[in-house]
Write an enzyme that holds these catalytic residues in place. Structure first.
Site, short mmCIF file in Angstrom:
data_model
loop_
_atom_site.label_atom_id
_atom_site.label_comp_id
_atom_site.label_asym_id
_atom_site.label_seq_id
_atom_site.Cartn_x
_atom_site.Cartn_y
_atom_site.Cartn_z
CE LYS A 196 -4.03 -2.32 0.98
NZ LYS A 196 -3.73 -3.67 1.35
C1 LIG Z 1 -4.45 -4.82 0.90
C2 LIG Z 1 -3.67 -6.08 0.85
C3 LIG Z 1 -3.96 -7.07 -0.09
C4 LIG Z 1 -5.12 -6.98 -1.03
O1 LIG Z 1 -4.99 -5.92 -1.95
P1 LIG Z 1 -6.26 -5.39 -2.73
O2 LIG Z 1 -5.80 -4.25 -3.54
O3 LIG Z 1 -7.25 -5.01 -1.67
O4 LIG Z 1 -6.76 -6.53 -3.54
C5 LIG Z 1 -3.12 -8.19 -0.15
N1 LIG Z 1 -2.09 -8.32 0.70
C6 LIG Z 1 -1.79 -7.40 1.62
C7 LIG Z 1 -0.64 -7.62 2.52
C8 LIG Z 1 -2.56 -6.25 1.73
O5 LIG Z 1 -2.25 -5.32 2.63
#
Ligand SMILES: *Cc1c(COP(=O)(O)O)cnc(C)c1O
Length: 464
Positions: A112
């Site tokens: 993120k």
């Molecule tokens: C948010 C997240 C996901 C999923 O990502 P999306 O964009 O919501 O599909 C997968 N792995 C981790 C570690 C995350 O923080």
């Protein structure tokens, strides 16, 4: 570049307004009016650039006239300067022709950061230029929260309210959010699950009077900047493992469909991609959809990969819009059917179009632990449970394809030490900058799953 809403009735906006608006006024999500189309030479021209330089090029078609290139280049260089790897997103080998794309070298150890470090700076840039402020309201299944808080903390023009499901995020995740002491950061634990948190945030945005009074802004992946910034690592990784004429396969651990949607955007831009593997845990609404065309909600079950314990994938709406031939009325009807509980099915030809690029696979808890254990045994590398879901699904779906398989590693093992220790007997250590995380004081308010309570809490603390 103009942006249109997936529900067809909100006004078209430019990039700046889309970023500051978040959710469209008709409840839809903004998407570019048309997809930029690159040829082989355009991709090839990125080959010798740094990650930050490539990022500016890949995103430029989406930012349009809103950002002078020099300002944007400075903003991006700054966003990625705090990453623990010069590569930003290093590729390491898993096995012959199989790669792991490490997306967890940012300040909060999950992918993120790659988008949110950009988004926080875009908010600052645009708000400074036009004068104004935003009240950021977001829901998190764990990692968005800390990455958004880290990106927004201490920024004058922003107040951030982050909702997470009480007791359903890991200790490390909660502490990464709640130990931030800046006065503009407000953590709220909701007595409910992630989908409840997400519904509360949606309801706040649906309340036009509240939304306007407090200038609500979004950091969830409904914000187009999140998806846009993620397109970059698909392009950069594909170039690193081969020539741009050779299609690659990506396996993407998926919850809200934001990450894998960015892969789809790269595909629409012309990047040769053989398959996008949608990897889920037992919360498998997307697997059922890609197998049958029916989109129906079931109960959320807690798993070892909590950031994917989601049933309603908000970004999935952007794909539905594409599959419908960009028919906002149809998407509105589908979303209404979902809200009233029945769900919906798409026509067989549309399902076939989706299956031409996507394949989805569910990974159980034992398989997740086995994938973590196997990677430790084979490569002496500790991986987190989300990344493990991606690797397990990748290997299950890749079959006899000779395209390079790139599995996205979405978090550092240190964020999920219990699962990693259970699988390997090894305890992954937090990096030095988070050494004292477990002893810092926490700031967090627990509220019931109740819109009025959340609204009142925010109204008391946000600036109108
Ligand atoms: C948010 C997240 C996901 C999923 O990502 P999306 O964009 O919501 O599909 C997968 N792995 C981790 C570690 C995350 O923080």
């Amino acid at each position: 570049m103009r942006y249109v809403s997936t529900r067809g009735t909100a006004p078209a906006l430019d990039f700046e307004d889309v970023i500051l608006t978040g959710l469209a006024r008709d409840g839809g999500l903004y998407v570019p009016e048309s997809w930029p189309r690159w040829d082989k030479a355009d991709f090839e021209a990125l080959r010798d650039l740094s990650y930050a330089e490539a990022a500016v090029r890949v995103m430029a078609p989406f930012t349009g006239e809103c950002l002078p290139e020099d300002d944007f280049a400075n903003l991006i260089a700054d966003a990625y300067s705090g990453f623990g790897s010069d590569d930003v997103a290093p590729l390491v080998s898993l096995a012959p022709n199989q790669w792991l794309l490490e997306l967890f070298h940012g300040p909060t150890l999950a992918f993120k950061d790659l988008a949110l470090q950009v988004l926080g700076r875009l908010f600052d840039y645009f708000l400074a230029r036009r004068g104004g402020r935003l009240t950021i309201v977001g829901a998190t299944s764990g990692d968005t929260g800390s990455a958004a808080i880290e990106a927004c903390r201490g920024r004058e023009a922003l107040q951030i309210f982050m909702l997470h499901p009480a007791g359903r995020v890991s200790d490390v995740q909660r502490r990464q959010m709640a130990t931030v002491a800046d006065a503009n950061v407000h953590n709220i634990a909701i007595e409910g699950n992630f989908d409840d948190c997400q519904s509360l945030v949606k309801a706040l945005f649906d309340d036009d009077a509240f939304r306007d009074r407090y200038h609500l802004g979004a950091v969830n992946s409904i914000n187009w900047a999140r998806v846009m910034a993620q397109v970059v690592y698909y392009v950069v990784a594909a170039l690193r493992v081969g020539d741009p004429g050779r299609a690659v396969t990506f396996s993407v651990p998926t919850g809200n469909f934001g990450d894998v949607l960015a892969g789809y955007v790269a595909h629409r831009m012309g990047l040769p991609i053989e398959r996008l593997i949608v990897a889920t845990n037992r919360n498998d609404i997307l697997v059922r959809f890609f197998e049958t065309g029916a989109y129906r909600i079931e109960e959320v079950v807690p798993t070892l990969s909590p950031s994917m314990d989601i049933q309603v994938s908000s970004n999935f709406e952007r794909l539905l819009f594409e599959l419908s031939g960009r028919d906002g009325a149809e998407v509105s009807a589908q979303m209404e059917a979902l809200k009233t509980g029945n769900g919906f099915s798409i026509a067989p030809d549309r399902l076939a179009a989706a299956q031409a690029i996507f394949v989805a696979h569910r990974v159980g808890e034992d398989e997740t632990l086995a994938a973590i254990a196997a990677e430790w045994k084979e490569n002496r590398r500790l991986i987190d449970p989300h990344s493990a879901v991606g690797i397990a699904a990748g290997r299950a779906c890749h079959g006899s394809s000779d395209s390079p398989l790139i599995c996205l590693a979405t978090a550092s093992a240190a964020k999920f030490p219990e699962a990693v220790e259970r699988a390997t007997g090894e305890h992954p250590a937090l990096p030095p900058q988070l050494d004292d995380l477990m002893s810092r004081p926490e700031h967090c308010e627990t509220l019931p799953n109740d819109l009025a309570a959340v609204r009142a809490y925010i109204a008391e603390r946000a600036r109108a």
